[in-house]
Enzyme design. Structure first.
Site, PDB file in Angstrom:
ATOM      1  N   CYS A  27      46.047  38.290  36.796  1.00 39.69           N
ATOM      2  CA  CYS A  27      45.620  39.631  36.476  1.00 39.69           C
ATOM      3  C   CYS A  27      45.536  40.542  37.687  1.00 39.69           C
ATOM      4  O   CYS A  27      45.698  40.123  38.837  1.00 39.69           O
ATOM      5  CB  CYS A  27      44.261  39.606  35.779  1.00 39.69           C
ATOM      6  N   GLY A  53      49.987  41.464  35.240  1.00 45.87           N
ATOM      7  CA  GLY A  53      49.565  40.997  33.920  1.00 45.87           C
ATOM      8  C   GLY A  53      50.090  41.909  32.842  1.00 45.87           C
ATOM      9  O   GLY A  53      49.907  43.123  32.926  1.00 45.87           O
ATOM     10  N   ASN A 127      40.182  38.292  38.810  1.00 44.53           N
ATOM     11  CA  ASN A 127      41.488  37.779  39.196  1.00 44.53           C
ATOM     12  C   ASN A 127      41.255  36.478  39.943  1.00 44.53           C
ATOM     13  O   ASN A 127      40.602  36.469  40.981  1.00 44.53           O
ATOM     14  CB  ASN A 127      42.219  38.800  40.083  1.00 44.53           C
ATOM     15  N   GLY A 128      41.784  35.385  39.424  1.00 47.55           N
ATOM     16  CA  GLY A 128      41.575  34.091  40.052  1.00 47.55           C
ATOM     17  C   GLY A 128      41.301  33.027  39.010  1.00 47.55           C
ATOM     18  O   GLY A 128      41.522  33.222  37.814  1.00 47.55           O
ATOM     19  N   TYR A 267      56.436  36.141  45.949  1.00 50.52           N
ATOM     20  CA  TYR A 267      56.869  36.650  44.637  1.00 50.52           C
ATOM     21  C   TYR A 267      55.920  37.634  43.972  1.00 50.52           C
ATOM     22  O   TYR A 267      56.346  38.662  43.464  1.00 50.52           O
ATOM     23  CB  TYR A 267      57.118  35.455  43.701  1.00 50.52           C
TER      24      TYR A 267
END
Length: 487
Positions: A27, A53, A127-128, A267
């Site tokens: 996310c 996301g 996020n994680g 990436y």
């Protein structure tokens, strides 16, 4: 060579979209405090972070009295209309875009989450991934907590609601003391916007300024879109509270060795972002140059696999002296699902996304550049497509080392058994994808390209197997619970 299992067969542990042979970040986060158009700014910030996301989006907006929430499934522009943004008044907001890592894609897992507790309303976006979330969840449920989702993020909210600390930052810190793993977090209360980052610094999080307003975002590309200035990163282990009195910084956690996710440079992050203090495009150019030095190819043209191979391919071409050409064109209007024809072309899943340019490829020795190989099936189909377009030779070069292990820190990585490099040599993979040659970037070349020659600042666990935060690999039955908690 043992043939890799057919990835088209549905896994009992995860839902895989058609031809989705890519890694995904969970996310992206965006927050703003002190701007009259907070909802509209957050909407634009999420738009810039859409690559992090694509399955759900949400906004929580506060006016000092009330927090309003809107979220839904789909892309940012699917979830929000102009009328919806106008119905979210306030000068503070936080938003979230999400990619689900397992299980069903359902609205109950869309973030932000908003709850009421004895301290008042609070919204959270994450996020994680927390490696001890399943254990904490069982303990909380045994103590009477009722969960509304399968996300590990909700564990943090329950810990916060149970804390008896008076100050907001103390209650948040006490909650985060109990979790392990990766977290970049945003909290929104009636009075404050709070940002927090785990002590290892796995996921990026930056601070910005716009006409006196404070901005927090996963990547600097979100700051650029709204003309905000970059100030600094939220530091590993730091909690930042932004309220009417300004910005306050706290470091309540013991320091840990840095473990920035190196795949952000390979990436995930947008190439125009500054991540972990480095420009992503510069890192990718360096990855490509190093790859060309380590594994040159007797070839006529360098062709990137878009969009992931673009930066590395340009660096490879510059270092090798070979021409860089657009030999594959990507269709940018393909969603995450596509209805296959009942009969006919079996390779339509790849062809709907990528199409070769015969004039570039025919009769030439082609070097294909990509960032990684996951299961190998997509690479195999692309190599076949290039050959059908008339290439005399196809040489595959990968701008990262072989991916041999899953990530437990916020990347949707397949199970170890699904990663072709975990059980096959480079030569076996080459034969499977039917390339004339195959080479990966070395681990030493990877860390050198991102300016970390000593390999002390980044997490490379998916390549090296060295996990900076202890992870107990569960058995099959435990893995189902773990995957459910990650959703």
């Amino acid at each position: 060579m043992a043939r890799p299992e057919d990835p088209r067969a549905p896994s009992p542990l995860r839902r895989l979209p058609l031809e989705d042979d890519r890694f995904h970040d969970q996310c992206g986060l965006f927050g703003v405090f002190g701007h009259p158009e907070a909802a509209h700014l957050a909407y634009m910030g999420l738009y810039a972070l859409q690559h992090r996301g694509q399955e759900s989006a949400g906004l929580a907006v506060g006016d000092g009295t009330r927090i309003r929430l809107q979220k839904g499934m789909g892309l940012v522009n699917d979830v929000f209309t102009a009328e919806a943004l106008d119905s979210l008044p306030g000068d503070r907001a936080m938003g979230h875009v999400r990619y689900s890592t397992s299980g069903d894609t359902v609205a109950t897992n869309a973030q932000p989450y908003l709850i009421e507790c004895h301290r008042g309303p609070i919204a959270i976006g994450h996020n994680g991934n927390l490696v001890n979330a399943a254990i904490l969840r069982r303990e909380l449920e045994a103590a009477g907590s009722i969960f509304q989702s399968t996300s590990d993020t909700e564990v943090i909210l329950h810990l916060y609601a149970r804390s008896h600390r008076e100050r907001l930052e103390d209650a948040i810190a006490a909650s985060l003391y109990k979790v392990m793993g990766a977290f970049s977090l945003l909290f929104l209360t009636r009075d404050a916007l709070v940002a927090a980052r785990d002590p290892w610094g796995f996921r990026p999080l930056v601070l910005g300024k716009l006409n006196g307003a404070t901005i927090v975002a996963s990547e600097t590309c979100a700051l650029d879109l709204i003309d905000a200035g970059y100030v600094r990163d939220v530091e590993p282990g730091e909690i930042v509270v932004v309220d009417a009195d300004g910005l306050h910084s706290f470091k309540p956690f013991p320091p840990e060795p840095s473990a920035h996710c190196i795949f952000e440079h390979v990436y995930f992050a947008r190439p125009d972002s500054l991540v972990f203090g480095r420009t992503v495009l510069d890192s990718r150019l360096r990855l490509g140059r190093q790859l060309a030095r380590e594994s040159p190819a007797e070839a006529d043209v360098v062709v990137p696999i878009p969009d992931s191979g673009m930066g590395a391919a340009l660096g490879f071409a510059r270092e090798s002296g070979l021409p860089f050409e657009w030999g594959l064109i990507r269709n940018h209007y393909v969603g995450r699902t596509f209805i296959q024809p009942r009969q006919g072309q079996r390779s339509v899943g790849v062809k709907i996304k990528l199409n070769p340019v015969r004039q570039v490829i025919e009769g030439r020795r082609v070097v294909l550049i990509d960032d990684s190989i996951v299961r190998g099936t997509t690479s195999r189909k692309i190599v076949h497509m290039i050959r059908e377009a008339g290439a005399s030779e196809v040489h595959m070069r990968i701008s990262s080392p072989p991916t041999t292990g899953p990530c437990y820190y916020g990347i949707d990585t397949p199970l170890k058994s699904e990663l072709i490099a975990s059980s096959h040599s480079v030569e076996e993979i080459r034969r499977f994808i039917e390339a004339d040659s195959l080479a990966y970037l070395s681990h030493e070349g990877l860390v050198a390209a991102v300016g970390d020659e000593a390999s002390r600042r980044h997490c490379t666990a998916c390549f090296s197997g060295r996990y900076p935060v202890a992870v107990t690999v569960p058995d099959e039955s435990q893995l189902r619970l773990f995957e459910k908690a990650r959703a």
